[in-house]
Motif scaffolding. Structure first.
Motif, PDB file in Angstrom:
ATOM      1  N   MET A  85     -20.388  30.767 -30.331  1.00 49.70           N
ATOM      2  CA  MET A  85     -20.940  29.349 -30.197  1.00 49.70           C
ATOM      3  C   MET A  85     -20.566  28.150 -30.858  1.00 49.70           C
ATOM      4  O   MET A  85     -20.552  26.978 -30.829  1.00 49.70           O
ATOM      5  N   ILE A  86     -19.971  28.612 -32.144  1.00 48.22           N
ATOM      6  CA  ILE A  86     -19.303  27.813 -33.149  1.00 48.22           C
ATOM      7  C   ILE A  86     -18.145  27.048 -32.614  1.00 48.22           C
ATOM      8  O   ILE A  86     -17.769  25.974 -32.626  1.00 48.22           O
ATOM      9  N   ASN A  87     -17.397  27.914 -31.661  1.00 46.64           N
ATOM     10  CA  ASN A  87     -15.962  27.407 -30.999  1.00 46.64           C
ATOM     11  C   ASN A  87     -16.534  26.392 -29.932  1.00 46.64           C
ATOM     12  O   ASN A  87     -15.721  25.715 -29.391  1.00 46.64           O
ATOM     13  N   ALA A  88     -17.805  26.573 -29.314  1.00 46.35           N
ATOM     14  CA  ALA A  88     -18.405  25.538 -28.280  1.00 46.35           C
ATOM     15  C   ALA A  88     -18.844  24.451 -28.916  1.00 46.35           C
ATOM     16  O   ALA A  88     -19.480  23.725 -28.328  1.00 46.35           O
ATOM     17  N   ASP A  89     -18.640  24.104 -30.328  1.00 48.33           N
ATOM     18  CA  ASP A  89     -19.469  23.089 -31.040  1.00 48.33           C
ATOM     19  C   ASP A  89     -20.945  23.002 -31.031  1.00 48.33           C
ATOM     20  O   ASP A  89     -21.415  22.035 -31.350  1.00 48.33           O
ATOM     21  N   ASP A  90     -21.482  24.478 -31.193  1.00 50.59           N
ATOM     22  CA  ASP A  90     -23.060  24.320 -31.243  1.00 50.59           C
ATOM     23  C   ASP A  90     -23.158  25.293 -32.682  1.00 50.59           C
ATOM     24  O   ASP A  90     -23.551  26.491 -32.427  1.00 50.59           O
ATOM     25  N   ALA A  91     -23.052  24.581 -33.562  1.00 48.14           N
ATOM     26  CA  ALA A  91     -23.107  25.461 -35.063  1.00 48.14           C
ATOM     27  C   ALA A  91     -24.610  25.745 -35.193  1.00 48.14           C
ATOM     28  O   ALA A  91     -24.852  26.962 -35.727  1.00 48.14           O
ATOM     29  N   TYR A  92     -25.267  24.918 -34.796  1.00 43.48           N
ATOM     30  CA  TYR A  92     -26.861  25.258 -34.811  1.00 43.48           C
ATOM     31  C   TYR A  92     -27.313  26.543 -34.197  1.00 43.48           C
ATOM     32  O   TYR A  92     -28.013  27.362 -34.532  1.00 43.48           O
ATOM     33  N   GLY A  93     -26.734  26.608 -33.067  1.00 44.89           N
ATOM     34  CA  GLY A  93     -26.838  27.726 -32.312  1.00 44.89           C
ATOM     35  C   GLY A  93     -26.426  29.185 -32.748  1.00 44.89           C
ATOM     36  O   GLY A  93     -26.864  30.054 -32.701  1.00 44.89           O
ATOM     37  N   ALA A  94     -25.201  28.947 -33.267  1.00 49.97           N
ATOM     38  CA  ALA A  94     -24.474  30.315 -33.941  1.00 49.97           C
ATOM     39  C   ALA A  94     -25.381  30.575 -35.393  1.00 49.97           C
ATOM     40  O   ALA A  94     -25.545  31.707 -35.532  1.00 49.97           O
TER      41      ALA A  94
ATOM     42  N   GLY B 210     -21.367  36.631 -42.785  1.00 48.90           N
ATOM     43  CA  GLY B 210     -20.322  35.971 -43.547  1.00 48.90           C
ATOM     44  C   GLY B 210     -19.148  35.743 -43.267  1.00 48.90           C
ATOM     45  O   GLY B 210     -18.699  34.539 -43.316  1.00 48.90           O
ATOM     46  N   ARG B 211     -18.367  36.577 -42.730  1.00 43.68           N
ATOM     47  CA  ARG B 211     -17.161  36.455 -42.041  1.00 43.68           C
ATOM     48  C   ARG B 211     -16.925  35.323 -40.896  1.00 43.68           C
ATOM     49  O   ARG B 211     -16.142  34.420 -41.227  1.00 43.68           O
ATOM     50  N   ILE B 212     -18.007  35.385 -40.050  1.00 48.70           N
ATOM     51  CA  ILE B 212     -17.958  34.600 -39.178  1.00 48.70           C
ATOM     52  C   ILE B 212     -18.450  33.224 -39.433  1.00 48.70           C
ATOM     53  O   ILE B 212     -17.586  31.989 -39.292  1.00 48.70           O
ATOM     54  N   ILE B 213     -19.230  33.053 -40.709  1.00 50.91           N
ATOM     55  CA  ILE B 213     -19.529  31.541 -41.156  1.00 50.91           C
ATOM     56  C   ILE B 213     -18.214  31.231 -42.062  1.00 50.91           C
ATOM     57  O   ILE B 213     -18.016  30.034 -41.867  1.00 50.91           O
ATOM     58  N   LEU B 214     -17.586  32.032 -42.723  1.00 53.05           N
ATOM     59  CA  LEU B 214     -16.507  31.493 -43.566  1.00 53.05           C
ATOM     60  C   LEU B 214     -15.352  31.067 -42.702  1.00 53.05           C
ATOM     61  O   LEU B 214     -14.617  30.178 -42.868  1.00 53.05           O
ATOM     62  N   LEU B 215     -14.866  32.067 -41.511  1.00 47.55           N
ATOM     63  CA  LEU B 215     -13.823  31.846 -40.907  1.00 47.55           C
ATOM     64  C   LEU B 215     -14.117  30.895 -39.732  1.00 47.55           C
ATOM     65  O   LEU B 215     -13.360  29.734 -39.882  1.00 47.55           O
ATOM     66  N   ASP B 216     -14.859  31.241 -38.884  1.00 50.36           N
ATOM     67  CA  ASP B 216     -15.086  30.336 -37.618  1.00 50.36           C
ATOM     68  C   ASP B 216     -15.791  28.936 -38.176  1.00 50.36           C
ATOM     69  O   ASP B 216     -15.492  27.968 -37.598  1.00 50.36           O
ATOM     70  N   GLY B 217     -16.733  28.921 -39.098  1.00 52.88           N
ATOM     71  CA  GLY B 217     -17.213  27.907 -39.486  1.00 52.88           C
ATOM     72  C   GLY B 217     -16.187  26.628 -40.157  1.00 52.88           C
ATOM     73  O   GLY B 217     -16.359  25.433 -40.040  1.00 52.88           O
ATOM     74  N   SER B 218     -15.442  27.284 -40.949  1.00 55.83           N
ATOM     75  CA  SER B 218     -14.439  26.597 -41.683  1.00 55.83           C
ATOM     76  C   SER B 218     -13.376  25.729 -40.458  1.00 55.83           C
ATOM     77  O   SER B 218     -13.001  24.625 -40.638  1.00 55.83           O
ATOM     78  N   ARG B 219     -13.062  26.607 -39.352  1.00 62.04           N
ATOM     79  CA  ARG B 219     -12.374  26.192 -38.363  1.00 62.04           C
ATOM     80  C   ARG B 219     -13.069  24.984 -37.745  1.00 62.04           C
ATOM     81  O   ARG B 219     -12.279  23.850 -37.243  1.00 62.04           O
ATOM     82  N   TRP B 220     -14.391  25.368 -37.330  1.00 63.52           N
ATOM     83  CA  TRP B 220     -15.195  24.154 -36.865  1.00 63.52           C
ATOM     84  C   TRP B 220     -15.225  22.946 -37.565  1.00 63.52           C
ATOM     85  O   TRP B 220     -15.135  21.787 -37.062  1.00 63.52           O
ATOM     86  N   LEU B 221     -15.499  23.080 -38.835  1.00 66.19           N
ATOM     87  CA  LEU B 221     -15.592  21.844 -39.801  1.00 66.19           C
ATOM     88  C   LEU B 221     -14.395  20.980 -39.759  1.00 66.19           C
ATOM     89  O   LEU B 221     -14.342  19.966 -39.664  1.00 66.19           O
ATOM     90  N   TRP B 222     -13.302  22.068 -39.808  1.00 67.83           N
ATOM     91  CA  TRP B 222     -11.903  21.274 -40.071  1.00 67.83           C
ATOM     92  C   TRP B 222     -11.561  20.549 -38.815  1.00 67.83           C
ATOM     93  O   TRP B 222     -10.896  19.474 -38.758  1.00 67.83           O
ATOM     94  N   ARG B 223     -11.873  21.000 -37.651  1.00 66.99           N
ATOM     95  CA  ARG B 223     -11.690  20.442 -36.161  1.00 66.99           C
ATOM     96  C   ARG B 223     -12.462  19.234 -36.109  1.00 66.99           C
ATOM     97  O   ARG B 223     -12.075  18.133 -35.601  1.00 66.99           O
TER      98      ARG B 223
END
Length: 60
Positions: free
Chosen positions: A1-10, A31-44
């Motif tokens: 969901m993070i990769n689909a730009d749905d951070a709230y759903g994730a 925690g790993r999902i939030i740190l890795l995928d969340g940081s990629r989503w934020l950077w993107r």
């Protein structure tokens, strides 16, 4: 969901996973999902917004 730009759903899915199974393994994975995928989503999203601002400044 993070990769689909749905951070709230994730975030909601992660919250439900931790509520249903509050084991260390689930919490560590969340925690790993939030740190890795969340940081990629934020950077993107940040780079997308910065590119838009730079393009607008170049057009004026």
């Amino acid at each position: 969901m993070i990769n689909a730009d749905d951070a709230y759903g994730a975030i909601n899915q992660i919250r439900e996973a931790v509520i249903l199974s509050p084991s260390f393994k689930v919490i560590r994975s969340a925690g790993r999902i939030i740190l890795l995928d969340g940081s990629r989503w934020l950077w993107r999203n940040l780079t997308r917004k910065l590119r838009g601002k730079l393009k607008n400044q170049a057009d004026t």
